[in-house]
Design a protein around this motif. Structure first.
Motif, mmCIF file in Angstrom:
data_model
loop_
_atom_site.group_PDB
_atom_site.id
_atom_site.type_symbol
_atom_site.label_atom_id
_atom_site.label_comp_id
_atom_site.label_asym_id
_atom_site.label_seq_id
_atom_site.Cartn_x
_atom_site.Cartn_y
_atom_site.Cartn_z
ATOM 1 N N GLU A 89 -8.643 26.760 13.839
ATOM 2 C CA GLU A 89 -7.997 27.487 12.753
ATOM 3 C C GLU A 89 -7.981 26.729 11.430
ATOM 4 O O GLU A 89 -8.223 27.332 10.383
ATOM 5 C CB GLU A 89 -6.577 27.903 13.158
ATOM 6 C CG GLU A 89 -6.546 29.011 14.194
ATOM 7 C CD GLU A 89 -6.766 28.543 15.628
ATOM 8 O OE1 GLU A 89 -6.850 27.315 15.873
ATOM 9 O OE2 GLU A 89 -6.864 29.417 16.508
ATOM 10 N N ALA A 93 -9.669 28.335 8.136
ATOM 11 C CA ALA A 93 -8.909 28.545 6.895
ATOM 12 C C ALA A 93 -9.614 27.866 5.717
ATOM 13 O O ALA A 93 -9.689 28.439 4.620
ATOM 14 C CB ALA A 93 -7.481 28.027 7.056
ATOM 15 N N ASP A 94 -10.131 26.659 5.932
ATOM 16 C CA ASP A 94 -10.883 25.973 4.867
ATOM 17 C C ASP A 94 -12.065 26.820 4.415
ATOM 18 O O ASP A 94 -12.316 26.958 3.216
ATOM 19 C CB ASP A 94 -11.415 24.616 5.356
ATOM 20 C CG ASP A 94 -10.341 23.554 5.469
ATOM 21 O OD1 ASP A 94 -9.243 23.731 4.908
ATOM 22 O OD2 ASP A 94 -10.621 22.537 6.148
ATOM 23 N N VAL A 96 -12.458 30.086 4.754
ATOM 24 C CA VAL A 96 -11.984 31.292 4.064
ATOM 25 C C VAL A 96 -11.719 30.934 2.599
ATOM 26 O O VAL A 96 -12.160 31.647 1.686
ATOM 27 C CB VAL A 96 -10.732 31.885 4.746
ATOM 28 C CG1 VAL A 96 -10.091 32.962 3.872
ATOM 29 C CG2 VAL A 96 -11.084 32.447 6.122
ATOM 30 N N ARG A 97 -11.030 29.811 2.361
ATOM 31 C CA ARG A 97 -10.771 29.365 0.968
ATOM 32 C C ARG A 97 -12.082 29.090 0.245
ATOM 33 O O ARG A 97 -12.258 29.476 -0.910
ATOM 34 C CB ARG A 97 -9.897 28.105 0.963
ATOM 35 C CG ARG A 97 -8.421 28.374 1.134
ATOM 36 C CD ARG A 97 -7.587 27.118 0.922
ATOM 37 N NE ARG A 97 -7.830 26.108 1.934
ATOM 38 C CZ ARG A 97 -7.246 26.083 3.130
ATOM 39 N NH1 ARG A 97 -6.376 27.013 3.454
ATOM 40 N NH2 ARG A 97 -7.521 25.141 3.999
ATOM 41 N N ARG A 106 -12.002 39.243 -0.665
ATOM 42 C CA ARG A 106 -11.204 39.329 0.557
ATOM 43 C C ARG A 106 -11.761 40.415 1.475
ATOM 44 O O ARG A 106 -11.773 40.247 2.694
ATOM 45 C CB ARG A 106 -9.744 39.611 0.213
ATOM 46 C CG ARG A 106 -9.095 38.452 -0.504
ATOM 47 C CD ARG A 106 -7.742 38.812 -1.046
ATOM 48 N NE ARG A 106 -7.243 37.683 -1.835
ATOM 49 C CZ ARG A 106 -5.978 37.354 -1.910
ATOM 50 N NH1 ARG A 106 -5.068 38.057 -1.288
ATOM 51 N NH2 ARG A 106 -5.619 36.306 -2.638
ATOM 52 N N VAL A 131 -5.854 34.171 10.618
ATOM 53 C CA VAL A 131 -6.093 32.998 9.765
ATOM 54 C C VAL A 131 -6.439 33.451 8.349
ATOM 55 O O VAL A 131 -5.916 32.914 7.367
ATOM 56 C CB VAL A 131 -7.218 32.112 10.347
ATOM 57 C CG1 VAL A 131 -7.651 31.044 9.352
ATOM 58 C CG2 VAL A 131 -6.752 31.465 11.647
ATOM 59 N N ALA A 132 -7.318 34.449 8.230
ATOM 60 C CA ALA A 132 -7.709 34.933 6.904
ATOM 61 C C ALA A 132 -6.506 35.499 6.151
ATOM 62 O O ALA A 132 -6.318 35.204 4.966
ATOM 63 C CB ALA A 132 -8.807 35.985 7.028
ATOM 64 N N THR A 135 -4.351 32.752 4.933
ATOM 65 C CA THR A 135 -5.030 32.039 3.847
ATOM 66 C C THR A 135 -4.973 32.841 2.564
ATOM 67 O O THR A 135 -4.752 32.280 1.489
ATOM 68 C CB THR A 135 -6.479 31.719 4.253
ATOM 69 O OG1 THR A 135 -6.465 31.003 5.488
ATOM 70 C CG2 THR A 135 -7.182 30.886 3.192
ATOM 71 N N ALA A 138 -1.465 32.506 1.206
ATOM 72 C CA ALA A 138 -1.255 31.187 0.598
ATOM 73 C C ALA A 138 -1.928 31.109 -0.761
ATOM 74 O O ALA A 138 -1.408 30.469 -1.680
ATOM 75 C CB ALA A 138 -1.798 30.093 1.521
ATOM 76 N N ALA A 139 -3.060 31.777 -0.925
ATOM 77 C CA ALA A 139 -3.754 31.772 -2.211
ATOM 78 C C ALA A 139 -2.952 32.525 -3.270
ATOM 79 O O ALA A 139 -3.085 32.245 -4.460
ATOM 80 C CB ALA A 139 -5.138 32.397 -2.071
ATOM 81 N N THR A 149 4.881 31.860 6.692
ATOM 82 C CA THR A 149 3.933 31.842 7.788
ATOM 83 C C THR A 149 4.237 33.015 8.694
ATOM 84 O O THR A 149 5.387 33.207 9.084
ATOM 85 C CB THR A 149 4.051 30.525 8.583
ATOM 86 O OG1 THR A 149 3.837 29.452 7.673
ATOM 87 C CG2 THR A 149 3.042 30.464 9.705
#
Length: 174
Positions: A89, A93-94, A96-97, A106, A131-132, A135, A138-139, A149
């Protein structure tokens, strides 16, 4: 008795060897991951000295430097591979960013993950979408305010790896 075939004889004549360009690797990593990359690499180097440099040089300064795929296509492959693998995960996530940073929407990222369902299974697809979604949230959150979360999202441990203690990698396997 047949003669042994060498690796050079097996490779297609037009296959371009991957360069190993350390500077290009660090430049690409900075483009993809931004300032968070330096902190992550520094922490990893404290645990496994030299390993982060090997990753950056061979992957971002090697494989990513090959012609034949655009950076966007490589990110699509990364999203698919990490989702299919499961249990990774933080790396998903990295990526996806990273995908957002290079201009993927997206909706495109979500569609990549949804497209995987018949190939990797619904549970792994749902895990990737979770996870996406986290993420993306969070963005949208200012840097000084932690993102909420989702209740079913794995918690990060002291090393920042989500759910490592309770993930056996079997999620979605048939």
């Amino acid at each position: 008795m047949p003669t042994a075939t060498t690796p050079a004889e097996l490779a297609p004549a037009d296959l371009t060897p991957a360069p190993l360009d350390r500077e290009a690797g660090y430049a690409l990593l900075a483009q993809l991951a931004g300032p968070v990359a330096a902190a992550t690499l520094g922490g990893l180097d404290g645990v496994a000295p030299g390993f982060p440099d090997w990753i950056v040089t061979s992957l971002f300064g090697g494989t990513y430097q090959r012609p034949g795929l655009a950076l966007r296509d490589r990110q699509i492959a990364n999203l698919a591979a990490l989702t299919a693998l499961g249990g990774v995960e933080p790396q998903l996530a990295d990526h996806v960013r990273n995908s957002l940073r290079i201009g993927m929407t997206r909706e495109e990222i979500t569609e990549v993950l949804v497209h995987l369902a018949p190939y990797v299974g619904v549970p792994k697809t749902l895990a990737g979408l979770r996870v996406a979604t986290a993420t993306f949230a969070a963005a949208d959150t200012p840097a000084d305010t932690p993102a909420d979360t989702p209740a079913d999202a794995p918690a990060a441990d002291a090393e920042g790896t989500a759910g490592a203690a309770d993930t056996d990698g079997s999620e979605g396997r048939r």
